[in-house]
Design a protein around this motif. Structure first.
Motif, PDB file in Angstrom:
ATOM      1  N   LEU A  30       1.390  81.183  61.428  1.00 56.80           N
ATOM      2  CA  LEU A  30       1.385  82.379  62.265  1.00 56.80           C
ATOM      3  C   LEU A  30      -0.003  82.531  62.872  1.00 56.80           C
ATOM      4  N   GLY A  31      -0.058  82.728  64.190  1.00 63.61           N
ATOM      5  CA  GLY A  31      -1.341  82.874  64.846  1.00 63.61           C
ATOM      6  C   GLY A  31      -1.236  83.776  66.057  1.00 63.61           C
ATOM      7  N   ARG A  32      -2.283  83.795  66.834  1.00 62.01           N
ATOM      8  CA  ARG A  32      -2.354  84.674  68.004  1.00 62.01           C
ATOM      9  C   ARG A  32      -1.161  84.438  68.931  1.00 62.01           C
ATOM     10  N   GLY A  33      -0.497  85.517  69.339  1.00 67.52           N
ATOM     11  CA  GLY A  33       0.669  85.434  70.210  1.00 67.52           C
ATOM     12  C   GLY A  33       1.984  85.581  69.482  1.00 67.52           C
ATOM     13  N   GLU A  65      -7.402  91.589  67.278  1.00 69.71           N
ATOM     14  CA  GLU A  65      -7.863  92.343  66.106  1.00 69.71           C
ATOM     15  C   GLU A  65      -7.258  91.789  64.826  1.00 69.71           C
ATOM     16  N   THR A  66      -5.975  91.407  64.875  1.00 72.29           N
ATOM     17  CA  THR A  66      -5.340  90.820  63.687  1.00 72.29           C
ATOM     18  C   THR A  66      -6.015  89.507  63.316  1.00 72.29           C
ATOM     19  N   GLU A  67      -6.381  88.696  64.319  1.00 73.11           N
ATOM     20  CA  GLU A  67      -7.071  87.432  64.036  1.00 73.11           C
ATOM     21  C   GLU A  67      -8.421  87.687  63.369  1.00 73.11           C
ATOM     22  N   LEU A  68      -9.177  88.696  63.876  1.00 72.38           N
ATOM     23  CA  LEU A  68     -10.459  89.010  63.252  1.00 72.38           C
ATOM     24  C   LEU A  68     -10.273  89.494  61.815  1.00 72.38           C
ATOM     25  N   ALA A  69      -9.208  90.292  61.563  1.00 73.21           N
ATOM     26  CA  ALA A  69      -8.950  90.764  60.203  1.00 73.21           C
ATOM     27  C   ALA A  69      -8.603  89.603  59.286  1.00 73.21           C
ATOM     28  N   GLY A  83      -8.432  81.912  61.147  1.00 70.75           N
ATOM     29  CA  GLY A  83      -7.762  83.022  61.817  1.00 70.75           C
ATOM     30  C   GLY A  83      -6.265  82.882  61.939  1.00 70.75           C
ATOM     31  N   ILE A  84      -5.642  81.980  61.181  1.00 64.49           N
ATOM     32  CA  ILE A  84      -4.189  81.817  61.224  1.00 64.49           C
ATOM     33  C   ILE A  84      -3.638  81.944  59.806  1.00 64.49           C
ATOM     34  N   ILE A  85      -2.337  82.238  59.718  1.00 66.14           N
ATOM     35  CA  ILE A  85      -1.663  82.357  58.422  1.00 66.14           C
ATOM     36  C   ILE A  85      -0.954  81.051  58.129  1.00 66.14           C
ATOM     37  N   GLY A  86      -1.571  80.243  57.272  1.00 63.79           N
ATOM     38  CA  GLY A  86      -0.969  79.003  56.816  1.00 63.79           C
ATOM     39  C   GLY A  86      -0.623  79.086  55.347  1.00 63.79           C
ATOM     40  N   ALA A  87      -0.375  77.912  54.745  1.00 62.82           N
ATOM     41  CA  ALA A  87       0.048  77.871  53.338  1.00 62.82           C
ATOM     42  C   ALA A  87      -1.021  78.452  52.418  1.00 62.82           C
TER      43      ALA A  87
END
Length: 320
Positions: A30-33, A65-69, A83-87
């Motif tokens: 999960l990432g930007r966009g 903002e979510t990426e910075l968090a 900045g991404i949601i991986g495993a």
């Protein structure tokens, strides 16, 4: 992605979510966009852990903002800061909210089960017990059963009690009540997150949710009277889209042990850069004409992905 194969998210917050399970199984990220319920669950978890998404909140949209968090969380947990949601990241979040397996349910009742009866039972005839019946023979009167008399019990003799002499009453000094200070009223604490992105101090991973560390008090205005707008961290190339006033002031501090170079380009055509020594700060100011609020975009360039820069933004107009 197979839920129930033994490699599953365990916390109640994330278990059963097919998108997050696919991230955990390294089938996607999960990432930007991106957007949807899975993104909203991650935003809510970050806010609970003390890393707010100040402007948009938990809106289910993976924006800047979510990426910075997410980067702040990864930095705090010693994870790869991408900045991404991986495993790795969803696994760390899941472990913080996992409270263990549910408690075993109460043991089943030991009362025997009632079998089903196809036809209703007939009531028993009211026959008295033979022992409870009185036997009367023809020509005789009823015979009452003889009960042996109870053995007599002799009461023990109790010697007379002599009256005690009169005693003088004891003098008890009055008790002085201790002074108890009044209990101060309980101050209500708002559950809403702070409306700024704050840098979170790095510390090793933990299995329990953590509280954001105490940071120095942020000045609410700069030397020219511009009000505090927002703050956050940069550690590689990024961008920032916000609404502000005609005059914008960045104060950037280098938290890394080595010097770092940064360049900020604004959508008004201005570009400013500086080499900042460790633990030092630099100021960047931008201005434009137009009706407030103004839509700003700042593109940030750093010299390496190991940079760690904390920024504070001041503006002559701030959101309500």
């Amino acid at each position: 992605m197979t839920i129930g194969d033994g490699h599953d998210l365990k916390s109640r917050r994330f278990a059963g979510d097919e998108v997050l399970q696919a991230c955990y199984d390294k089938e996607r990220v999960l990432g930007r966009g991106d957007s949807g319920p899975a993104v909203k669950k991650v935003q809510e978890a970050l806010i609970i852990l003390g890393i707010p998404v100040p402007k948009v909140g938990a809106d289910g949209v993976f924006g800047g903002e979510t990426e910075l968090a997410v980067r702040s969380y990864q930095e705090a947990r010693g994870l790869k800061v991408d900045g991404i949601i991986g495993a790795e990241t969803i696994g760390s979040l899941d472990s913080e909210f996992y409270t263990g397996p549910p408690e075993p349910s109460a043991s089943p009742s030991t009362e025997p089960q009632m079998s089903e009866i196809p036809t209703p039972l007939k009531p028993e005839s009211p026959v008295r017990s033979p022992r409870a019946s009185t036997i009367i023979l023809e020509g005789e009167s009823p015979v009452e059963p003889k009960v042996p008399p109870a053995p007599s019990v002799k009461e023990p003799k109790v010697p007379p009690v002599e009256e005690a002499p009169d005693l003088e009453p004891l003098h008890v000094p009055p008790v002085k009540h201790a002074h108890v200070p009044p209990v101060p009223p309980v101050r209500e604490v708002s559950a809403r997150p702070e409306h700024t992105l704050r840098h979170v101090e790095t510390k090793p991973p933990s299995t329990a949710p953590f509280a954001a560390p105490v940071t120095p008090e942020i000045p609410q205005a700069d030397s020219q009277g511009r009000k505090f707008h927002s703050s956050g961290i940069w550690n590689e190339d990024s961008y920032l889209e916000i609404q502000g006033g005609q005059s914008m002031h960045f104060k950037v501090k280098n938290l890394h042990v080595h010097a770092s170079t940064i360049r900020i380009k604004a959508n008004n055509g201005e570009s400013q850069g500086a080499a900042i020594q460790s633990q030092n700060s630099s100021d960047f100011e931008f201005s434009r004409d137009g009706k407030e609020p103004c839509d700003w975009r700042f593109d940030i360039e750093t010299d390496s992905d190991t940079a760690l820069l904390e920024w504070y933004l001041y503006s002559n107009w701030i959101p309500e």
